[in-house]
Design an enzyme around this catalytic site. Sequence first.
Site, PDB file in Angstrom:
ATOM      1  CG  ASP A 176     -12.260  17.893  -4.496  1.00 24.38           C
ATOM      2  OD1 ASP A 176     -13.177  18.719  -4.683  1.00 24.38           O
ATOM      3  OD2 ASP A 176     -11.072  18.228  -4.306  1.00 24.38           O
TER       4      ASP A 176
ATOM      5  CB  THR B 124     -12.109  17.427  -8.550  1.00 24.93           C
ATOM      6  OG1 THR B 124     -12.397  18.789  -8.876  1.00 24.93           O
ATOM      7  CG2 THR B 124     -10.688  17.312  -8.046  1.00 24.93           C
TER       8      THR B 124
ATOM      9  CG  ASP C 178      -5.258   4.074   1.252  1.00 25.04           C
ATOM     10  OD1 ASP C 178      -6.398   4.415   0.886  1.00 25.04           O
ATOM     11  OD2 ASP C 178      -4.935   3.933   2.454  1.00 25.04           O
ATOM     12  CG  LEU C 179      -3.462   8.495  -3.632  1.00 22.12           C
ATOM     13  CD1 LEU C 179      -3.212   9.211  -4.950  1.00 22.12           C
ATOM     14  CD2 LEU C 179      -2.338   8.783  -2.643  1.00 22.12           C
ATOM     15  CE  LYS C 180      -7.508   6.274   4.170  1.00 21.96           C
ATOM     16  NZ  LYS C 180      -6.151   5.783   3.893  1.00 21.96           N
TER      17      LYS C 180
ATOM     18  CE  LYS D  74      -2.125   1.609   3.748  1.00 18.61           C
ATOM     19  NZ  LYS D  74      -1.839   3.081   3.801  1.00 18.61           N
TER      20      LYS D  74
ATOM     21  CB  THR E 242      -9.417   0.952  11.629  1.00 19.76           C
ATOM     22  OG1 THR E 242      -8.178   1.456  11.120  1.00 19.76           O
ATOM     23  CG2 THR E 242     -10.015  -0.022  10.632  1.00 19.76           C
TER      24      THR E 242
ATOM     25  N   GLY F 125       0.593  -2.631   8.625  1.00 19.21           N
ATOM     26  CA  GLY F 125       1.692  -1.684   8.558  1.00 19.21           C
ATOM     27  C   GLY F 125       2.741  -1.931   9.605  1.00 19.21           C
ATOM     28  NE  ARG F 126       1.247   2.098  13.223  1.00 24.57           N
ATOM     29  CZ  ARG F 126       0.389   2.959  13.762  1.00 24.57           C
ATOM     30  NH1 ARG F 126       0.840   3.890  14.600  1.00 24.57           N
ATOM     31  NH2 ARG F 126      -0.892   2.916  13.488  1.00 24.57           N
TER      32      ARG F 126
END
Length: 240
Positions: free
Chosen positions: A65, A69, A60-62, A33, A124, A215-216
């Site tokens: 708008d 756009t 993953d730019l979410k 991601k 989350t 992720g972490r």
Amino acid sequence: MSRPVIIALDFPTSDQALAFLDQFPQTPPVTVKIGMELFYAAGPAIVKAVQARGHAVFLDLKLHDIPNTVESAMRVIGRLGVRYTTVHAAGGHVMLAAAKRGLVAGAAAAGLPAPKLLAITQLTSTDQAMLNTDQQIPGSVQASVVHYAQLAQASHCDGVICSAQEVAAIHQAVGADFLGITPGIRPLSATADDQQRVMTPTAAAQAGSNGLVVGRPITQASDPVTAYTEIVKEWSNAND
């Protein structure tokens, strides 16, 4: 992998992200991601660099708008050859439909398959108090998430991003073929960090998740490849 474990490359620079990724063999490829922090720092070049190593990208730019756009931005994303991308369900059905149009058109212009469009339901990090007080949305988190999933399906999205705690209710409402990709995954040995609605890989599989975002627990592990391999093994065994 049909039910991928997606590694969140949440790094501030492309050099750090690629140095981390180069610990992993190119075969089998992984799915990673690329979120806002890394993409804003490195741009489309980081997408191409990851793909050149044989790996798949979840961009993953979410987007959120006005519809025009978002459609134009998704047209650009569609040309990048990514596997998944995201848009906020809160933008409404007109925006979601525009996102899908732009994504399909961009991919077609580049001669590529269209990425899967995933709608963000509730992050989350959102808990019940935040939903009701900060967002002024009445009812439960699960009810909000299921509503957004229904909206996303009606707008021709391919799935949603949601907590694994809600994925069973989503599939009950919209069907098992609608993807539920779930962040907030933490092995039993990991801390929850700033996540509120978390689950282990095994519990997520049992709930019906179609893919994990981690992720972490991987990127900050002393041995990231082993951490990733153990999560994949747990996830695969639970899906058998």
